[in-house]
Each structure stands twice: as C-alpha cells, then as structure tokens.
Design an enzyme around this catalytic site. Structure first.
Site, PDB file in Angstrom:
ATOM      1  N   HIS A  73       0.807  -1.223   0.000  1.00 45.88           N
ATOM      2  CA  HIS A  73       0.000   0.000   0.000  1.00 45.88           C
ATOM      3  C   HIS A  73       0.840   1.273   0.000  1.00 45.88           C
ATOM      4  CE1 HIS A  73       0.854   1.005   4.234  1.00 45.88           C
ATOM      5  NE2 HIS A  73       0.927  -0.318   4.385  1.00 45.88           N
ATOM      6  N   HIS A 100      11.936  -1.082 -12.596  1.00 45.09           N
ATOM      7  CA  HIS A 100      11.726  -2.508 -12.834  1.00 45.09           C
ATOM      8  C   HIS A 100      11.759  -3.230 -11.497  1.00 45.09           C
ATOM      9  CE1 HIS A 100      12.965  -6.339 -15.297  1.00 45.09           C
ATOM     10  NE2 HIS A 100      12.023  -6.589 -14.403  1.00 45.09           N
TER      11      HIS A 100
END
Length: 213
Positions: A137, A146
C-alpha cells in the site's frame, strides 16, 4: 489504454523479456501485429509466432498503432520512450495479477502474472512489475522502474526513476530509494538508498567499484 483488447499492438524489443510481454498481451486479448528490434540479427526471427519485421524506426511508418516497450533494460526503455513521443503506449495487467482499483499505473507499464499491487500505490510510465512481485500500500514508483520477479516492497516505499529492484529482494516499509539505483538480487533493504547507488546483501549495503565488476 489498459487491457482494452482485442486491439492490434506493436511490440518493441525481441529479447527474452519480449516473450513475457507478448504472452501477457495475448492473455489480455490483444493482437500483436509485429515485433520491432534494432538488432539486425533478429530480423526475420519469430517470438511466440510473431515475426520480427524490422527496426524500431518502422514504428513511425504507415498507420500508427498502439505499442508497448518490451525491453528489460531501464535505460534503453527510457531512450526508446523519448524517441517516440507521439505513440499511444499500452498499459497492460495480466489477468492473474491483483491490482487494486485505487492504484494508478502510468502509460506503458506492464504488470505480469501473479503480481500484486496494493491500494493507493502510484506507478509511473513504462515500469515493469514482474512475475510474482508485490508492491504494498501507498508506494510511489517512478518512471522506468523494474521490480524484478519475486521482489517485495513493503508499504509506503518510494522508488525513483529508472531503479532496478533485483529478483527476490525485499524492501522494508517506509524506505526511500533514489533514481537509477540498483538493488541486488536477494537483498534486504532496511535503510534508504541514494541516487545511482548499487546495493546488495542482507542487510543491503553499497558495493565498491571492484565488487560491481
């Protein structure tokens, strides 16, 4: 554009990463029209039945189709995105990934099979959330990031543009990671990482120039 198949798209890049991108596009119902790559040795090759028909310059020829960058290297992906500013970039989420509706994904970002992205996370343009990675979150990830297979980010992590988080690494909640940094595979990141640094280990620590070689 996100998972709006079936539509024809062009894939830029013909390496192993492109196979996973093509597989993800097929799973989402897109039709891959062709693959383009700047390596002449790949011309005429086939990836999952899709032919490599020319260099990336062909993207600007003929009818302009949406495209996706299938290049794992962050700097190369950034360079290509800068060249083709007028392209409609496809944002793709594999059907088996779990991405909360409150998540914001930038243009061209691809979320692969088994990945999980939790509420109120923001991810920039042309990022890769790779196979079985998780982003918890309230994270904020920049452009061209990446997150490699099996990497896990705790809540409220900040990651700057162009950073690579290696396979199987873990990042403690609240950690800040700078731009164009590299997190080694299997590392445990428990403190902030500065711009451009390469860190590895448990806990992760900066590598010397000799160690990087």
């Amino acid at each position: 554009m996100t998972n709006a198949g079936p539509r024809a798209v062009i894939v830029l890049g013909a390496g192993g990463h492109a196979k996973v991108v093509i597989g993800t596009l097929h799973a989402c119902g897109f039709k891959v029209e062709t693959v383009l790559d700047d390596d002449p040795s790949k011309l005429g090759a086939s990836l999952l039945g899709i032919g490599v028909s020319g260099s990336t310059d062909r993207l600007e020829e003929g009818p302009r189709l949406p495209a996706v960058l299938a290049v794992g290297d962050n700097r190369r992906r950034s360079s290509l995105a800068g060249r083709f500013t007028g392209v409609e970039w496809v944002t793709v989420v594999h059907p088996s990934a779990v991405v909360h509706p409150s998540v914001l994904l930038g243009a061209g970002t691809v979320v692969f099979a088994g990945a999980v992205v939790q509420p109120d996370t923001r991810i920039g343009r042309h990022a890769i959330i790779n196979t079985a990675a998780s982003v918890d979150h309230d994270c904020v990830l920049g452009d061209f990031v990446h997150v490699a297979p099996g990497a896990h980010l705790g809540g409220d992590v900040r990651v700057g543009d162009g950073t690579l988080l290696g396979i199987g690494c873990a990042v403690k909640p609240g950690v800040r990671i700078g731009v164009w940094a590299t997190i080694g595979a299997g590392s445990a990141v428990v403190r902030s990482v500065g711009d451009g640094l390469t860190v590895a280990g448990v806990p992760a620590a900066p590598l010397t120039t000799k160690e990087r070689l």
